[in-house]
Design an enzyme around this catalytic site. Structure first.
Site, PDB file in Angstrom:
ATOM      1  CE  LYS A   1       4.138 -14.763  -0.395  1.00 55.42           C
ATOM      2  NZ  LYS A   1       3.769 -13.973  -1.588  1.00 55.42           N
TER       3      LYS A   1
ATOM      4  NE  ARG B   1       1.569  -1.950 -14.241  1.00 57.21           N
ATOM      5  CZ  ARG B   1       1.150  -1.348 -13.126  1.00 57.21           C
ATOM      6  NH1 ARG B   1       0.234  -1.926 -12.380  1.00 57.21           N
ATOM      7  NH2 ARG B   1       1.627  -0.180 -12.739  1.00 57.21           N
TER       8      ARG B   1
END
Length: 328
Positions: free
Chosen positions: A97, A165
């Site tokens: 996932k 990030r």
């Protein structure tokens, strides 16, 4: 079943530990291959994890006729390309996932898998765990009366990690950790949604850092969810009903489920310890072992329709924020 690992990061190591444990328990699995774009990394990984073969390219591993199931363990941004490659080589897939970066990518992959007759499963482990059946049974038995509201949170201090990030890696909290509260809500309350609202705090890089999500269902129920890459949380879930409430100690990997009656909020009337596990990943692998020999192309625990539902929910949430990945 000979398993090839696509990607040689931390989650791939967890899957290797899973497969070793399953094999030691007598299950028909083999850590056959690992592929990385860096052959030296692949060789080190294979030696450390007891994998038979190491490849310096994904294509090379997929050309090996012995590989039967590929576990995709790379950032979300790469899943669509890599699953496409697996399907074209006729390899069955267990993909980490979130399944893809967006619903359009998921639609493409699932349509291709259906056309080619290839099995594809999303490795959202909570869908396969015994805890899901335990929770479903307790609610169906009326342990908390009529469910009304649920809360769930999952937060880790991971914003410094590159795959979280960077927008080009489909980063942010939502696809990495927010997907778990969303799946919990879907498993408990279903997907007949009336409205969904979210508020977000963004990282300077342009991806989500922390979000709150409120889902209202057509039957009047409500789910209140939180996810973050900025701090750690208790990871608890609570389902509130007309007679009491049900608690789950960890939305990400449940170990304890308890039921409370409203006359005594301090002492549970039911305490259930979830069965011991190897890592928790074994249940999704067991689904593959069960389904592939039967010629199925999707697991009953996480059917393709549910994969698309969750991806569309995350698309809708990002649309509220005005957040797109560079490749969209």
């Amino acid at each position: 079943m000979k398993i090839g690992i696509l990607g040689a990061g931390g989650i791939a190591r967890s899957m290797c530990a899973t497969i070793r444990g399953m094999k030691a328990a007598g299950q028909p699995v083999e850590l056959y291959a690992v592929a990385s774009r860096d052959i030296d990394k692949a060789i080190r990984f294979a030696r450390e994890q007891g994998v038979k073969r190491a490849f310096g390219s994904y294509e090379e591993m997929l050309c090996d006729p012995a590989v039967e199931l590929v576990y995709v363990a790379t950032p979300h941004s790469h899943h669509v390309e890599q699953m496409r490659m697996c399907i074209e080589h006729g390899k069955h897939i267990l993909c980490e996932k979130s399944f893809t970066a967006n619903a359009a990518q998921a639609e493409e992959i699932l349509a291709l898998a259906k056309e080619k007759g290839v099995y594809v499963a999303e490795a959202i482990w909570t869908r396969y765990m015994p805890a899901r059946r335990i929770i479903d049974d307790l609610i169906a038995q009326g342990a908390i009366g009529e469910p009304i509201l649920l809360t769930a949170n999952l937060c880790y201090t991971i914003e410094q990690i590159e795959r979280i990030r960077l927008p080009e890696l489909a980063g942010g909290a939502l696809l990495d950790v927010g997907v778990y509260p969303l799946n919990f809500a879907s498993m408990v309350f279903g997907d007949d949604i009336a409205s969904m609202e979210s508020h977000v705090e963004m990282l300077p890089t342009g991806v989500d850092r922390t979000e709150n999500i409120t889902i209202r269902y057509k039957n009047g129920r409500t789910a209140m969810l939180m996810a973050s890459a900025a701090f750690d949380s208790d990871r608890h879930c609570v389902v509130y009903g007309t007679k009491g409430w049900l608690t789950v100690d960890n939305v990400n990997n449940p170990a304890v489920i308890e039921v409370y009656e409203k006359r005594d909020r301090l002492h549970p009337v039911t305490h259930i310890d979830v069965p011991e596990q190897i890592t928790g990943y074994e249940y999704e692998v067991e689904a593959c072992l069960r389904d592939i020999p039967l010629g199925r192309i999707e697991p009953e625990e996480m059917p393709h329709s549910e994969v698309l539902t969750i991806m569309r929910q995350m698309d809708a949430i990002r649309a509220q924020w005005g957040m797109k990945y560079p490749f969209e």
